[in-house]
Write a protein that holds these residues in place. Structure first.
Motif, PDB file in Angstrom:
ATOM      1  N   UNK A   1       0.789  -1.228   0.000  1.00 29.46           N
ATOM      2  CA  UNK A   1       0.000   0.000   0.000  1.00 29.46           C
ATOM      3  C   UNK A   1       0.817   1.271   0.000  1.00 29.46           C
ATOM      4  N   UNK A   2       2.120   1.152   0.279  1.00 31.68           N
ATOM      5  CA  UNK A   2       3.000   2.315   0.282  1.00 31.68           C
ATOM      6  C   UNK A   2       3.681   2.540  -1.064  1.00 31.68           C
ATOM      7  N   UNK A   3       3.230   1.840  -2.088  1.00 33.22           N
ATOM      8  CA  UNK A   3       3.854   1.937  -3.418  1.00 33.22           C
ATOM      9  C   UNK A   3       2.803   2.254  -4.473  1.00 33.22           C
ATOM     10  N   UNK A   4       3.282   2.445  -5.689  1.00 33.29           N
ATOM     11  CA  UNK A   4       2.375   2.631  -6.818  1.00 33.29           C
ATOM     12  C   UNK A   4       1.872   1.262  -7.261  1.00 33.29           C
ATOM     13  N   UNK A   5       0.590   1.187  -7.492  1.00 35.25           N
ATOM     14  CA  UNK A   5      -0.018  -0.045  -8.010  1.00 35.25           C
ATOM     15  C   UNK A   5      -0.817   0.339  -9.243  1.00 35.25           C
ATOM     16  N   UNK A   6      -0.650  -0.420 -10.307  1.00 33.33           N
ATOM     17  CA  UNK A   6      -1.428  -0.151 -11.510  1.00 33.33           C
ATOM     18  C   UNK A   6      -2.128  -1.413 -11.979  1.00 33.33           C
ATOM     19  N   UNK A   7      -3.210  -1.180 -12.660  1.00 32.03           N
ATOM     20  CA  UNK A   7      -4.001  -2.254 -13.250  1.00 32.03           C
ATOM     21  C   UNK A   7      -3.855  -2.122 -14.762  1.00 32.03           C
ATOM     22  N   UNK A   8      -3.579  -3.218 -15.433  1.00 23.94           N
ATOM     23  CA  UNK A   8      -3.449  -3.218 -16.888  1.00 23.94           C
ATOM     24  C   UNK A   8      -4.359  -4.266 -17.491  1.00 23.94           C
TER      25      UNK A   8
END
Length: 139
Positions: free
Chosen positions: A76-83
């Motif tokens: 949760x402390x990072x960037x998360x992306x959905x592709x």
């Protein structure tokens, strides 16, 4: 500085309900969905860590949202992306990608200028976050 990568990057962060609607759209098109995360969102860093496996066989947004919540719990402390990947013949590439989680503080990038021979000027970007070790960049 807000990182602007992928679709919807200039809009306010999407709610979970809006993310689920986008997932439903992707699944309705027959695209496989995957979740990735990183603590180095440099525009040329295309190799984010993959959370689990691409979800080729999921037919409902709820399954993807469960995986997203698990990824947020762990990273949760990072960037998360959905592709969303379109595997159909002739496309075989990402059709949609957007950030679904950001760290509380986004450090941004430094623009470094280098002057060379013949009045040549080169620019490069460097993330301020990379001044700290991996895993501790957004503490």
């Amino acid at each position: 500085m807000r990182i602007t990568q992928g679709a919807f990057s200039f809009l306010p962060d999407l709610t979970d309900q809006q993310i689920a609607a986008q997932i439903d759209y992707c699944l309705g098109k027959g695209w496989a969905v995957n979740i990735e995360f990183t603590d180095d969102p440099h525009p040329r860093n295309t190799y984010w860590e993959m959370w689990g496996h691409p979800m080729f066989d999921i037919k409902d947004a709820a399954g993807v949202m469960l995986e997203l919540q698990a990824c947020r719990k762990a990273y949760g402390d990072r960037y998360i992306r959905l592709s969303a990947f379109d595997a159909s013949h002739g496309w075989e590439s990402i059709r949609l990608s957007f950030i679904v989680n950001r760290p509380k503080s986004e450090d941004g990038f430094m623009l470094e200028r280098e002057e060379g021979a013949g009045r040549r000027i080169r620019y490069r970007t460097r993330a301020y976050a990379t001044d700290r070790p991996e895993g501790a960049r957004y503490d």
